[in-house]
Scaffold this motif. Structure first.
Motif: not given
Length: 385
Positions: A145-148, A243-249, A312-316, A367-372
């Motif tokens: 996802a977007c942490v790639s 698609s939604g992150p943990s509400r507590t981060g 997306l995956g290039a942003s990081g 990113g999606f799927g809960g990735s950080n």
């Protein structure tokens, strides 16, 4: 213990085809976002940051036949070629290649695309890049996802620390396509105006495209002026929602905590945070909560999505390169689009170009799927040849 550095780098984007041009535009608060009216991509006009096709073709002419390579491959090869040529490192067995992307050549699945559908396989993308430059080792493809893009740096650092490679080249890229736009539009996540990360008036994301490349190395000699050391990294999946992150981060909190522990520094040492900042209500709120839990609420923070959209995956990787230049220039760059705080926890948004002596910066992505993922970098004093 082996030290790991980020050195030669390149950005191919709507703001320019090299890092220096891009940084200069960011310094002048120039955005690459434009209102696009292309019904082949989306029925209604949308804000996006798209690389000029004519300019890309002209740059690629001296490297290869355009008909042999997809648009994304042209972007990636153009960017990576600059870094390989500048570094002058022979592509021997001790050199690795990592490719990071969210969707790769997803556009080949669209109607009337001239390339075979098999080009959509990420393994095929990896082989095309590997074969073009004649790397001796197979490409490692990271698609999380977007942490790639930032995860690729963490993986490269581990390869070098473990003695697998002495040097690793990373190239990241993602496209603006019908598939990507329709997907985010179905979430009602696309903004009908330039995005406004962390702002009370934010209404969603803009999608952008970019290719970015960098050299990760264990050799402290011959580093570029903006080089940084990779001090620590951490990744955690919060497994909250597709698609939604943990509400507590929680996932981001644990990732940064791991990075700080490995770097052996406290949160008080962080001079600047290059955050994810997508301008969606849930992401920005989650980040604000996590940064407060970490005691980082007073550290200057920006999102670069107002310049490029969400790439997306290039942003990081893109945003890490900008962070390297920010550190070297001792300059905090404006979080474009922000005017009024729109999250429940206090964070220190950079609202104007600000000089500041800096040594450490933190890059985060979610990113999606809960990735950080979180990585901590330090400015380095280069050895002379």
């Amino acid at each position: 213990m082996t030290d790991v550095y980020l050195s030669y780098n390149n950005i191919v984007s709507s703001l320019g085809f090299n890092s220096e041009t891009v940084i200069n535009n960011i310094h002048n608060e120039v955005s690459g976002l434009q209102l696009i009216d292309d019904k082949n991509l989306l029925p209604q006009p949308f804000w996006s940051s798209i690389i000029n096709t004519k300019a890309l073709t002209e740059r690629f002419k001296s490297l290869g036949d355009k008909s042999d390579f997809t648009r994304l491959e042209q972007m990636m090869i153009t960017s990576l070629n600059h870094v390989i040529q500048s570094s002058k490192i022979p592509l021997t067995k001790n050199v690795g290649l990592i490719i990071s992307t969210t969707k790769g050549n997803i556009d080949v699945l669209e109607k009337n695309n001239e390339f075979p559908k098999e080009r959509a396989y990420l393994s095929v993308l990896g082989k095309k890049i590997k074969d073009f430059f004649k790397f001796e080792n197979e490409a490692v493809v990271i698609s999380n996802a977007c942490v790639s893009g930032i995860l690729a740096i963490a993986v490269a650092k581990r390869y070098i620390k473990q003695g697998v490679y002495d040097h690793v080249f990373i190239v990241s890229g993602d496209l603006v396509t019908e598939f990507i736009l329709s997907g985010f539009n179905s979430f009602q996540a696309l903004s009908d105006a330039p995005c406004k990360p962390y702002c009370k008036n934010r209404s969603g994301i803009n999608i952008g495209e970019v290719a970015a490349s960098i050299l990760v190395t264990n050799n402290k000699t011959n580093l570029v002026k903006e080089a940084v050391a990779v001090l620590g990294e951490g990744s955690c999946n919060d497994a909250n929602h597709i698609s939604g992150p943990s509400r507590t981060g929680e996932g981001l909190f644990r990732s940064v905590t791991s990075a700080l522990k490995e770097a052996n520094i406290s949160s008080e040492s962080i001079d600047y945070i290059s955050a994810h900042g997508t301008a969606t209500s849930y992401n920005d709120e989650m980040e604000a909560i996590a940064f407060n839990r970490l005691g980082l609420q007073d550290v200057p923070i920006n999102s670069l999505k107002g310049y490029f959209g969400h790439t997306l995956g290039a942003s990081g990787l893109l945003e890490t390169i900008v962070g390297m230049h920010s550190l070297y220039n001792n300059t905090l760059y404006t979080s474009l689009g922000f005017d009024t705080l729109g999250v429940t926890q206090p964070i220190n948004i950079i609202t104007k170009i600000t000089p500041k002596k800096m040594n450490f910066f933190l890059k985060t992505a979610s990113g999606f799927g809960g990735s950080n993922t979180a990585v901590i970098f330090k400015k380095v004093k280069k050895d002379k040849n």
